[in-house]
Design a protein around this motif. Sequence first.
Motif, PDB file in Angstrom:
ATOM      1  N   SER A 133      22.669  13.520  72.934  1.00  0.00           N
ATOM      2  CA  SER A 133      21.471  14.023  73.601  1.00  0.00           C
ATOM      3  C   SER A 133      21.549  15.542  73.737  1.00  0.00           C
ATOM      4  O   SER A 133      22.134  16.069  74.690  1.00  0.00           O
ATOM      5  N   ALA A 134      20.960  16.265  72.769  1.00  0.00           N
ATOM      6  CA  ALA A 134      21.029  17.722  72.773  1.00  0.00           C
ATOM      7  C   ALA A 134      20.333  18.319  73.988  1.00  0.00           C
ATOM      8  O   ALA A 134      20.835  19.263  74.600  1.00  0.00           O
ATOM      9  N   ASP A 135      19.171  17.771  74.360  1.00  0.00           N
ATOM     10  CA  ASP A 135      18.432  18.318  75.505  1.00  0.00           C
ATOM     11  C   ASP A 135      19.231  18.172  76.793  1.00  0.00           C
ATOM     12  O   ASP A 135      19.284  19.092  77.620  1.00  0.00           O
ATOM     13  N   ASP A 136      19.864  16.998  76.985  1.00  0.00           N
ATOM     14  CA  ASP A 136      20.681  16.795  78.174  1.00  0.00           C
ATOM     15  C   ASP A 136      21.887  17.732  78.173  1.00  0.00           C
ATOM     16  O   ASP A 136      22.287  18.244  79.228  1.00  0.00           O
ATOM     17  N   LEU A 137      22.460  17.961  76.999  1.00  0.00           N
ATOM     18  CA  LEU A 137      23.622  18.843  76.911  1.00  0.00           C
ATOM     19  C   LEU A 137      23.254  20.282  77.234  1.00  0.00           C
ATOM     20  O   LEU A 137      24.045  21.006  77.844  1.00  0.00           O
ATOM     21  N   VAL A 138      22.066  20.712  76.819  1.00  0.00           N
ATOM     22  CA  VAL A 138      21.602  22.064  77.170  1.00  0.00           C
ATOM     23  C   VAL A 138      21.517  22.200  78.687  1.00  0.00           C
ATOM     24  O   VAL A 138      22.007  23.165  79.282  1.00  0.00           O
ATOM     25  N   ARG A 139      20.897  21.208  79.320  1.00  0.00           N
ATOM     26  CA  ARG A 139      20.750  21.232  80.781  1.00  0.00           C
ATOM     27  C   ARG A 139      22.107  21.184  81.474  1.00  0.00           C
ATOM     28  O   ARG A 139      22.367  21.942  82.421  1.00  0.00           O
ATOM     29  N   LEU A 140      22.986  20.312  81.005  1.00  0.00           N
ATOM     30  CA  LEU A 140      24.300  20.165  81.634  1.00  0.00           C
ATOM     31  C   LEU A 140      25.179  21.379  81.385  1.00  0.00           C
ATOM     32  O   LEU A 140      25.983  21.763  82.249  1.00  0.00           O
ATOM     33  N   ASN A 141      25.034  22.001  80.208  1.00  0.00           N
ATOM     34  CA  ASN A 141      25.789  23.213  79.920  1.00  0.00           C
ATOM     35  C   ASN A 141      25.435  24.306  80.915  1.00  0.00           C
ATOM     36  O   ASN A 141      26.312  25.001  81.450  1.00  0.00           O
ATOM     37  N   GLU A 142      24.135  24.452  81.164  1.00  0.00           N
ATOM     38  CA  GLU A 142      23.687  25.456  82.127  1.00  0.00           C
ATOM     39  C   GLU A 142      24.145  25.107  83.540  1.00  0.00           C
ATOM     40  O   GLU A 142      24.523  25.990  84.324  1.00  0.00           O
TER      41      GLU A 142
END
Length: 229
Positions: A133-142
């Motif tokens: 899940s790229a979108d979730d990873l972007v959010r979690l990375n931030e």
Amino acid sequence: MFPAEATLAPLDAMAVAGLREHVHRALRQALLSGSFAPGARLNERAIAEQLGVSTTPVKEALRLLEADGLVRTKPRSGVIVNFDFAWAEEMILARAAIESTIARLAAQRIAPEDKPVLAQILTDMAQATAESSADDLVRLNEAFHGHIRSVARANYLRLLNDRQDVYDSGARRVIHSDPAERQRGLEEHTAIGRAVIAQDADSAEAAMKAHVLRAGESYLDLVFRKNKD
């Protein structure tokens, strides 16, 4: 190849308050994502029309970007894009130094109640990685980096770091679309998070520096080396 002319999405007409900052953020993201080629001349009127604003906030935003070194005003030529490979590389090196210091302080200053929060973010990152899940990873990375900065309580360093951040959500999404990148990112974030939770300042600092430098290489590939093909 860099696009011949960048296309900018219109801004929300309801966002009247802080319009200069909205324009500044939109232009900064466009510059950092490689939408404008190094050395390109920026047309203030064309930018204003694309964003759906007057030229006044565009001029103000360009002055802020010039203060950051991303553009420069050249006599008889107008505003020129200053952001290039060398500038981006220096920003990444500076960010690595700042973020690694923040990670060291986070390991030294983390409160007991902050540790489960960081551990949960790591658990969520592992699940998002498994689910691709790229979108979730972007959010979690931030969220991960934001929590590290929060527990470090290093306000001055956070201000410095904001000026060195070359990533926008679009760049992060493209990077996280690569399965190998997702796995490397999970391993690196896990090493950083565990070191902070264990209050191992040396390991937290080293792991963060290695992560930022390695991720920075992926960014340079995405924005500059790819655009040369």
